[in-house]
Design a protein around this motif. Sequence first.
Motif, short mmCIF file in Angstrom:
data_model
loop_
_atom_site.label_atom_id
_atom_site.label_comp_id
_atom_site.label_asym_id
_atom_site.label_seq_id
_atom_site.Cartn_x
_atom_site.Cartn_y
_atom_site.Cartn_z
N LEU A 28 0.86 -1.18 0.00
CA LEU A 28 0.00 0.00 0.00
C LEU A 28 0.89 1.23 0.00
N VAL A 29 0.51 2.25 -0.77
CA VAL A 29 1.31 3.47 -0.89
C VAL A 29 0.52 4.61 -0.25
N TYR A 30 1.16 5.27 0.72
CA TYR A 30 0.55 6.39 1.42
C TYR A 30 1.31 7.67 1.11
N PHE A 31 0.57 8.76 0.89
CA PHE A 31 1.14 10.08 0.68
C PHE A 31 0.62 10.98 1.79
N ASN A 32 1.54 11.50 2.60
CA ASN A 32 1.19 12.35 3.74
C ASN A 32 0.06 11.73 4.57
N GLY A 33 0.13 10.42 4.76
CA GLY A 33 -0.82 9.71 5.61
C GLY A 33 -2.07 9.20 4.94
N LYS A 34 -2.30 9.54 3.69
CA LYS A 34 -3.49 9.07 2.98
C LYS A 34 -3.12 7.99 1.97
N LEU A 35 -3.94 6.94 1.91
CA LEU A 35 -3.73 5.85 0.95
C LEU A 35 -4.01 6.36 -0.45
N ILE A 36 -3.00 6.29 -1.32
CA ILE A 36 -3.16 6.78 -2.70
C ILE A 36 -3.13 5.66 -3.73
N GLY A 37 -2.62 4.48 -3.35
CA GLY A 37 -2.55 3.42 -4.34
C GLY A 37 -1.89 2.16 -3.82
N ASP A 38 -1.63 1.26 -4.77
CA ASP A 38 -1.03 -0.04 -4.48
C ASP A 38 0.13 -0.30 -5.43
N VAL A 39 1.09 -1.07 -4.95
CA VAL A 39 2.13 -1.62 -5.81
C VAL A 39 1.88 -3.12 -5.86
N CYS A 40 1.67 -3.64 -7.06
CA CYS A 40 1.45 -5.07 -7.26
C CYS A 40 2.30 -5.50 -8.45
N GLY A 41 3.16 -6.48 -8.23
CA GLY A 41 3.96 -7.02 -9.33
C GLY A 41 4.79 -5.97 -10.06
N ASN A 42 5.44 -5.09 -9.33
CA ASN A 42 6.28 -4.02 -9.91
C ASN A 42 5.51 -3.08 -10.82
N GLU A 43 4.24 -2.84 -10.50
CA GLU A 43 3.43 -1.82 -11.17
C GLU A 43 2.77 -0.98 -10.09
N LEU A 44 2.66 0.32 -10.37
CA LEU A 44 2.01 1.23 -9.44
C LEU A 44 0.61 1.52 -9.94
N PHE A 45 -0.36 1.31 -9.08
CA PHE A 45 -1.77 1.59 -9.37
C PHE A 45 -2.21 2.72 -8.45
N LEU A 46 -2.73 3.80 -9.04
CA LEU A 46 -3.19 4.93 -8.25
C LEU A 46 -4.71 4.99 -8.23
N LYS A 47 -5.24 5.40 -7.08
CA LYS A 47 -6.68 5.53 -6.93
C LYS A 47 -7.24 6.53 -7.94
N ARG A 48 -8.48 6.32 -8.27
CA ARG A 48 -9.16 7.24 -9.19
C ARG A 48 -9.76 8.39 -8.38
N THR A 49 -9.39 9.59 -8.74
CA THR A 49 -9.96 10.82 -8.18
C THR A 49 -10.16 11.75 -9.38
N PRO A 50 -10.85 12.86 -9.21
CA PRO A 50 -10.96 13.79 -10.33
C PRO A 50 -9.60 14.21 -10.89
N THR A 51 -8.62 14.43 -10.01
CA THR A 51 -7.28 14.82 -10.47
C THR A 51 -6.59 13.70 -11.22
N SER A 52 -6.61 12.48 -10.69
CA SER A 52 -5.93 11.38 -11.40
C SER A 52 -6.65 11.07 -12.71
N ASP A 53 -7.98 11.17 -12.73
CA ASP A 53 -8.69 10.94 -13.99
C ASP A 53 -8.31 11.99 -15.04
N ARG A 54 -8.10 13.23 -14.60
CA ARG A 54 -7.76 14.32 -15.54
C ARG A 54 -6.30 14.22 -15.98
N LEU A 55 -5.38 14.08 -15.02
CA LEU A 55 -3.95 14.10 -15.34
C LEU A 55 -3.45 12.79 -15.94
#
Length: 114
Positions: A28-55
């Motif tokens: 599990l990957v946390y940024f400033n205390g909040k869960l933002i995503g997962d690392v599975c099998g040497n890939e980074l998966f980030l949660k979907r938010t309006p910002t991640s969907d846009r960027l």
Amino acid sequence: MNEFNEYVREAFSAAGDIVIKSMMGGYLVYFNGKLIGDVCGNELFLKRTPTSDRLLADSELRYPYEGSKTLMHVFDSFEDAALVSDLLEGMYAELPEKKPKKAGRERRIGKGEK
């Protein structure tokens, strides 16, 4: 911690505090205390938010592991420091605050009990 996790931590740490915790075969990957995503099998998966969907509109959307209920962005633009910073700051503002843990277990009182 494996090499990929260290790479993620180093690339994201310029934007803030990054913590990567082992959890059920992945991380599990946390940024400033909040869960933002997962690392599975040497890939980074980030949660979907309006910002991640846009960027990350051009990124692949996948489930990080079998049985996952959340479709997530696969992130691979680690060299783009401006994108990383904008992404993490936006996601942080949009993700919910961490719920405080209750002090000890509370006993539920059923009907007729006091």
